[in-house]
Design a protein around this motif. Structure first.
Motif, PDB file in Angstrom:
ATOM      1  N   ASP A 121      -9.649  -8.604  -0.090  1.00  0.00           N
ATOM      2  CA  ASP A 121     -10.265  -9.328  -1.206  1.00  0.00           C
ATOM      3  C   ASP A 121     -11.549  -8.618  -1.652  1.00  0.00           C
ATOM      4  O   ASP A 121     -11.766  -8.381  -2.844  1.00  0.00           O
ATOM      5  N   ILE A 122     -12.380  -8.237  -0.681  1.00  0.00           N
ATOM      6  CA  ILE A 122     -13.668  -7.598  -1.015  1.00  0.00           C
ATOM      7  C   ILE A 122     -13.453  -6.253  -1.728  1.00  0.00           C
ATOM      8  O   ILE A 122     -14.203  -5.895  -2.629  1.00  0.00           O
ATOM      9  N   THR A 123     -12.402  -5.523  -1.324  1.00  0.00           N
ATOM     10  CA  THR A 123     -12.195  -4.181  -1.888  1.00  0.00           C
ATOM     11  C   THR A 123     -11.186  -4.166  -3.041  1.00  0.00           C
ATOM     12  O   THR A 123     -10.989  -3.125  -3.671  1.00  0.00           O
ATOM     13  N   GLY A 124     -10.530  -5.291  -3.282  1.00  0.00           N
ATOM     14  CA  GLY A 124      -9.540  -5.332  -4.362  1.00  0.00           C
ATOM     15  C   GLY A 124      -8.257  -4.604  -4.017  1.00  0.00           C
ATOM     16  O   GLY A 124      -7.580  -4.060  -4.896  1.00  0.00           O
ATOM     17  N   MET A 125      -7.907  -4.599  -2.731  1.00  0.00           N
ATOM     18  CA  MET A 125      -6.683  -3.911  -2.288  1.00  0.00           C
ATOM     19  C   MET A 125      -5.618  -4.955  -1.930  1.00  0.00           C
ATOM     20  O   MET A 125      -5.914  -6.146  -1.822  1.00  0.00           O
ATOM     21  N   ASP A 126      -4.390  -4.508  -1.723  1.00  0.00           N
ATOM     22  CA  ASP A 126      -3.307  -5.440  -1.427  1.00  0.00           C
ATOM     23  C   ASP A 126      -3.100  -5.648   0.070  1.00  0.00           C
ATOM     24  O   ASP A 126      -2.593  -6.670   0.502  1.00  0.00           O
ATOM     25  N   GLU A 127      -3.477  -4.645   0.872  1.00  0.00           N
ATOM     26  CA  GLU A 127      -3.194  -4.729   2.313  1.00  0.00           C
ATOM     27  C   GLU A 127      -4.196  -3.834   3.033  1.00  0.00           C
ATOM     28  O   GLU A 127      -4.636  -2.819   2.487  1.00  0.00           O
ATOM     29  N   ALA A 237      -2.072  11.668  -9.395  1.00  0.00           N
ATOM     30  CA  ALA A 237      -2.943  11.806  -8.224  1.00  0.00           C
ATOM     31  C   ALA A 237      -3.461  10.424  -7.860  1.00  0.00           C
ATOM     32  O   ALA A 237      -3.653   9.577  -8.739  1.00  0.00           O
ATOM     33  N   LEU A 238      -3.671  10.182  -6.561  1.00  0.00           N
ATOM     34  CA  LEU A 238      -4.184   8.888  -6.138  1.00  0.00           C
ATOM     35  C   LEU A 238      -5.708   8.940  -6.030  1.00  0.00           C
ATOM     36  O   LEU A 238      -6.286  10.006  -5.823  1.00  0.00           O
ATOM     37  N   MET A 239      -6.319   7.785  -6.195  1.00  0.00           N
ATOM     38  CA  MET A 239      -7.784   7.694  -6.135  1.00  0.00           C
ATOM     39  C   MET A 239      -8.203   7.150  -4.771  1.00  0.00           C
ATOM     40  O   MET A 239      -7.798   6.056  -4.370  1.00  0.00           O
ATOM     41  N   TYR A 240      -9.043   7.931  -4.075  1.00  0.00           N
ATOM     42  CA  TYR A 240      -9.526   7.529  -2.746  1.00  0.00           C
ATOM     43  C   TYR A 240     -10.997   7.133  -2.841  1.00  0.00           C
ATOM     44  O   TYR A 240     -11.827   7.892  -3.349  1.00  0.00           O
ATOM     45  N   TYR A 241     -11.329   5.972  -2.316  1.00  0.00           N
ATOM     46  CA  TYR A 241     -12.712   5.470  -2.371  1.00  0.00           C
ATOM     47  C   TYR A 241     -13.334   5.491  -0.980  1.00  0.00           C
ATOM     48  O   TYR A 241     -12.854   4.806  -0.074  1.00  0.00           O
ATOM     49  N   GLY A 259      -9.448   1.158 -10.402  1.00  0.00           N
ATOM     50  CA  GLY A 259      -8.432   2.204 -10.347  1.00  0.00           C
ATOM     51  C   GLY A 259      -8.236   2.891  -9.009  1.00  0.00           C
ATOM     52  O   GLY A 259      -7.428   3.812  -8.915  1.00  0.00           O
ATOM     53  N   PHE A 260      -8.943   2.459  -7.970  1.00  0.00           N
ATOM     54  CA  PHE A 260      -8.738   3.127  -6.678  1.00  0.00           C
ATOM     55  C   PHE A 260      -7.479   2.604  -5.989  1.00  0.00           C
ATOM     56  O   PHE A 260      -7.138   1.430  -6.103  1.00  0.00           O
ATOM     57  N   ASP A 261      -6.818   3.522  -5.271  1.00  0.00           N
ATOM     58  CA  ASP A 261      -5.557   3.187  -4.594  1.00  0.00           C
ATOM     59  C   ASP A 261      -5.735   3.054  -3.084  1.00  0.00           C
ATOM     60  O   ASP A 261      -4.943   2.395  -2.418  1.00  0.00           O
ATOM     61  N   VAL A 262      -6.725   3.746  -2.548  1.00  0.00           N
ATOM     62  CA  VAL A 262      -6.979   3.731  -1.103  1.00  0.00           C
ATOM     63  C   VAL A 262      -8.488   3.627  -0.911  1.00  0.00           C
ATOM     64  O   VAL A 262      -9.253   4.268  -1.627  1.00  0.00           O
ATOM     65  N   VAL A 285      -8.734   0.619   6.552  1.00  0.00           N
ATOM     66  CA  VAL A 285      -8.289   1.259   5.314  1.00  0.00           C
ATOM     67  C   VAL A 285      -7.482   0.252   4.503  1.00  0.00           C
ATOM     68  O   VAL A 285      -6.538  -0.355   5.025  1.00  0.00           O
ATOM     69  N   GLY A 286      -7.860   0.091   3.248  1.00  0.00           N
ATOM     70  CA  GLY A 286      -7.122  -0.789   2.347  1.00  0.00           C
ATOM     71  C   GLY A 286      -6.316   0.039   1.366  1.00  0.00           C
ATOM     72  O   GLY A 286      -6.738   1.131   0.978  1.00  0.00           O
ATOM     73  N   VAL A 287      -5.146  -0.486   0.983  1.00  0.00           N
ATOM     74  CA  VAL A 287      -4.294   0.257   0.039  1.00  0.00           C
ATOM     75  C   VAL A 287      -3.696  -0.676  -1.009  1.00  0.00           C
ATOM     76  O   VAL A 287      -3.589  -1.883  -0.795  1.00  0.00           O
ATOM     77  N   LYS A 288      -3.293  -0.072  -2.110  1.00  0.00           N
ATOM     78  CA  LYS A 288      -2.541  -0.792  -3.139  1.00  0.00           C
ATOM     79  C   LYS A 288      -1.071  -0.866  -2.709  1.00  0.00           C
ATOM     80  O   LYS A 288      -0.629  -0.103  -1.847  1.00  0.00           O
ATOM     81  N   LYS A 289      -0.341  -1.745  -3.373  1.00  0.00           N
ATOM     82  CA  LYS A 289       1.044  -2.068  -2.993  1.00  0.00           C
ATOM     83  C   LYS A 289       1.935  -0.859  -2.708  1.00  0.00           C
ATOM     84  O   LYS A 289       2.664  -0.830  -1.720  1.00  0.00           O
ATOM     85  N   ALA A 290       1.822   0.153  -3.564  1.00  0.00           N
ATOM     86  CA  ALA A 290       2.741   1.294  -3.455  1.00  0.00           C
ATOM     87  C   ALA A 290       2.589   2.030  -2.127  1.00  0.00           C
ATOM     88  O   ALA A 290       3.483   2.773  -1.716  1.00  0.00           O
ATOM     89  N   LEU A 291       1.469   1.825  -1.441  1.00  0.00           N
ATOM     90  CA  LEU A 291       1.230   2.555  -0.195  1.00  0.00           C
ATOM     91  C   LEU A 291       1.492   1.711   1.050  1.00  0.00           C
ATOM     92  O   LEU A 291       1.440   2.214   2.176  1.00  0.00           O
ATOM     93  N   ILE A 292       1.790   0.426   0.865  1.00  0.00           N
ATOM     94  CA  ILE A 292       1.985  -0.466   2.020  1.00  0.00           C
ATOM     95  C   ILE A 292       3.071   0.038   2.985  1.00  0.00           C
ATOM     96  O   ILE A 292       2.875  -0.003   4.201  1.00  0.00           O
ATOM     97  N   PRO A 293       4.211   0.556   2.486  1.00  0.00           N
ATOM     98  CA  PRO A 293       5.263   0.968   3.436  1.00  0.00           C
ATOM     99  C   PRO A 293       4.810   2.035   4.428  1.00  0.00           C
ATOM    100  O   PRO A 293       5.415   2.175   5.488  1.00  0.00           O
TER     101      PRO A 293
END
Ligand SMILES: *Cc1c(COP(=O)(O)O)cnc(C)c1O
Length: 482
Positions: A121-127, A237-241, A259-262, A285-293
Motif C-alpha cells: 500500500d505504501i509503495t503502490g505495488m501489488d505484492e 524496459a521496467l522501472m526500478y525504484y 510508473g515504477f514496476d519494482v 521488494v514490491g512488484v507490479k502484477k506482471a512480476l508476481i509469478p
C-alpha cells in the motif's frame, strides 16, 4: 584499554554450565571435534560486564548523540519496537514446516502477510516479498525479477543494459552488474537530476530496466519521473525504484503511481530498526502484477477462510533469496512501527523529515556552498569548496564535529559533488538539537578561515586520531592497543 584476553586469569569463571546431556561425539564427525580447549578468556562475570560496557561507551550511537549521516536515516528507534520483536522470539522458524505447524503459526504468518500488504500500500505495488536481508540484497532480488520477466517473454538475449543516473546510490549499478547487465550511466543536469535529453538518447529496446534512487543522493525528487517512466515503458524496459530511504515520501507519493514496476525499501532505515552495527537489516521488494509469478517462494497467502498458508510451488519463481522468511525480527519491528504510527503518523514522519532537512539547509547556506540550491527532501548536500580555499577538506570538518560530540555527516558522497557533506537530520530530532549542531557547523566554517590548523588537528578527544580509512576497512586489526 586492555583486551579481554589480557584480563584472563587461569581458572577464573563467569558461569558454570551443567555437564552436557547430549551425546555430541555420536552426532558430529570426529574431524570436527575439538581436541584442545578453545583458549577463551577466563574472566569473572563482572570483568566481562565491565569490558563490554566500557567498549560500548566508545561507540557512537543514535541513543547517545545526534547522528546526521546522510543516506543512512539514523533516526531514533523506539525501544517498544524491540519489545514487540522479543514477543515473537520463542517461535522457531521450523515450526511452520512441521505437521500442524501452519495452524500453530497463524499469528506469525498473518503478521508477515499484513506487513507485505501494508508495504504494498505504501509503495503502490501489488505484492511484496519480505525475504531480502538488506537494501542491496533487495536490489539484487529486484533485478533478478526483471531478468526473469524479460526471459519469460523471450527477450533474455536482447535485454543487455540497465540505465542508472549518476546520482543513484552506488549499490544500484553494482547490483545490476552482478545480475549480469551492462550499465549505462546518465549524468546529472544542472537542475539536480538525470539529464532528460541524455536519458532519451540512452534508451533503446536493449535496455532491461531503469534504476533510480528517488529522492536521489542529492536529496532531490526527480520532477520528470512520470515522463521517464513513460519513455522507459515505450522501450519495454521496467522501472526500478530504490526506496531505501522512504522517509521523504511516505503517504505523499507512491512509486507505483508514477510508473515504477519494482521497488525495494530498507526496513532498517525508514521503518524503525537500528542499523549500522546495530542489528540485521531487511530489504523487502514490491512488484507490479506482471512480476508476481517470479517472486521468491514460499509466499504467504490468505485463503477464502482467512487462513494464512504457503502458496503452491511455481516453476517461474526465481527461488529463495533467504532462509525461511528473511530477518523475521526486523519485520516485527517494522510492523509494529507502521501500526504504532498509522497512516497519519507516517505522513507526519515524511513532512517532519523534509522540514528538518530544509531547515538545516537554509541555516547553513550562508556558510557552506550548496551546489544544488532548491527544496530538498529528507537530506541536503553541501560542498566544502569554500573551506577548501583555506586548505580545509570535508574530512577535517567531520573530525572537528566528532570533538564536539556529533557523528559526522556522510562525506565525499555523492561523488558527483566535490567535497560533499550530506546531512540527514531525520524526523526524530528536535529543533534545539539541530540548532546546536548548526552552531557547531558555523563554528567549523569560521575556524576554517581563522585557524585551519585546528581543523587539521581534530579530533583531539578520541582514543585514536585519524585512521587510514581504507586500510582500516581492508586490513582490520581489532587487537590494536589504545
Ligand atoms: C543504504 C542504501 C542502500 C543499501 O542498503 P543496504 O541495506 O546497506 O544494503 C541502497 N540504496 C540507498 C539509496 C541507500 O541509502
Amino acid at each position: 584499554m586492555q583486551l579481554i584476553y589480557e584480563k584472563s586469569v587461569p581458572g577464573r569463571r563467569g558461569v558454570k554450565l551443567p555437564a552436557s546431556d547430549v551425546p555430541v561425539a555420536a552426532a558430529l564427525p570426529a574431524a570436527l571435534l575439538r581436541t584442545e580447549a578453545a583458549g577463551l578468556a577466563e574472566v569473572s562475570e563482572l570483568d566481562l560486564v565491565r569490558h563490554f560496557t566500557n567498549l560500548s561507551r566508545r561507540n557512537f550511537s543514535v541513543d547517545t548523540n545526534f547522528y546526521p549521516l546522510g543516506s543512512c536515516t539514523m533516526k531514533y528507534n523506539a525501544k517498544v519496537l524491540e519489545n514487540a520483536a522479543v514477543l515473537f522470539a520463542p517461535f522457531h522458524p521450523m515450526t511452520a514446516l512441521l505437521p500442524g505447524g501452519v495452524e500453530a503459526c497463524q499469528g506469525s504468518l498473518g503478521m508477515l502477510y499484513d506487513l507485505g500488504q501494508m508495504l504494498a500500500d505504501i509503495t503502490g505495488m501489488d505484492e511484496v516479498t519480505t525475504q531480502p536481508l538488506a537494501g542491496a540484497h533487495g536490489e539484487m532480488t529486484g533485478i533478478l525479477l526483471v531478468s526473469a520477466y524479460h526471459a519469460a517473454r523471450g527477450n533474455k538475449a536482447k535485454k543487455k543494459y540497465v540505465v542508472v543516473p549518476d546520482s543513484s546510490h552506488g549499490t544500484n549499478p553494482a547490483s545490476a552488474a552482478i545480475a549480469g547487465y551492462e550499465i549505462i550511466t546518465v549524468p546529472t543536469a544542472p537542475y539536480g537530476d538525470m539529464d532528460l535529453e541524455l536519458f532519451k538518447k540512452a534508451m533503446t529496446d536493449e535496455v532491461a530496466a531503469v534504476m533510480i534512487t528517488c529522492p536521489n543522493t542529492l536529496g532531490l525528487f526527480n520532477p520528470h519521473i512520470k515522463e521517464i517512466s513513460d519513455i522507459a515503458h515505450s522501450h519495454d524496459a521496467l522501472m526500478y525504484y530504490d526506496g531505501a530511504n522512504l522517509n521523504a515520501i511516505m503517504g505523499k507519493v507512491k512509486p507505483g503511481d508514477v510508473g515504477f514496476d519494482v521497488v525495494h525499501v530498507n526496513l532498517h532505515k525508514t521503518f524503525g530498526t537500528p542499523h549500522g552495527g546495530g542489528g540485521p537489516g531487511s530489504g523487502p521488494v514490491g512488484v507490479k502484477k506482471a512480476l508476481i509469478p517470479f517472486l521468491p517462494q514460499p509466499r504467504i497467502v490468505m485463503d477464502d477462510d482467512g487462513q494464512f498458508l504457503f502458496d503452491a510451488p511455481r516453476t517461474a519463481s526465481i527461488g529463495r533469496t533467504a532462509n525461511f522468511y528473511g530477518n523475521f525480527g526486523v519485520m516485527v519491528k517494522a510492523y509494529a512501527y507502521i501500526i504504532m504510527l498509522g497512516r497519519v503518523g507516517l505522513i507526519r514522519v515524511s513532512e517532519q523529515a523534509v522540514l528538518n532537512a530544509n531547515y538545516i539547509k537554509e541555516r547553513l547556506k550562508p556558510y557552506y556552498d550548496l551546489p544544488y540550491d532548491m527544496t530538498c527532501m529528507h537530506e541536503c548536500v553541501f560542498s566544502a569548496s569554500k573551506q577548501l580555499a583555506h586548505g580545509v577538506h570535508a574530512i577535517d570538518i567531520s573530525k572537528f564535529l566528532i570533538d564536539r560530540g556529533y557523528h559526522p555527516p556522510t562525506v565525499y558522497f555523492p561523488m558527483i559533488v566535490k567535497e560533499a557533506i550530506m546531512i540527514e537530520p531525520t524526523e526524530t530530532e528536535s529543533k534545539a538539537t539541530m540548532d546546536a549542531f548548526i552552531e557547531v557547523m558555523i563554528e567549523a566554517a569560521r575556524t576554517a578561515e581563522t585557524n585551519p590548523q585546528a581543523l587539521h588537528d581534530a579530533p583531539l578527544t578520541m582514543p585514536i586520531s585519524r585512521l587510514d580509512e581504507t586500510k582500516a576497512a581492508r586490513e582490520q586489526n581489532v587487537c590494536c592497543q589504545w
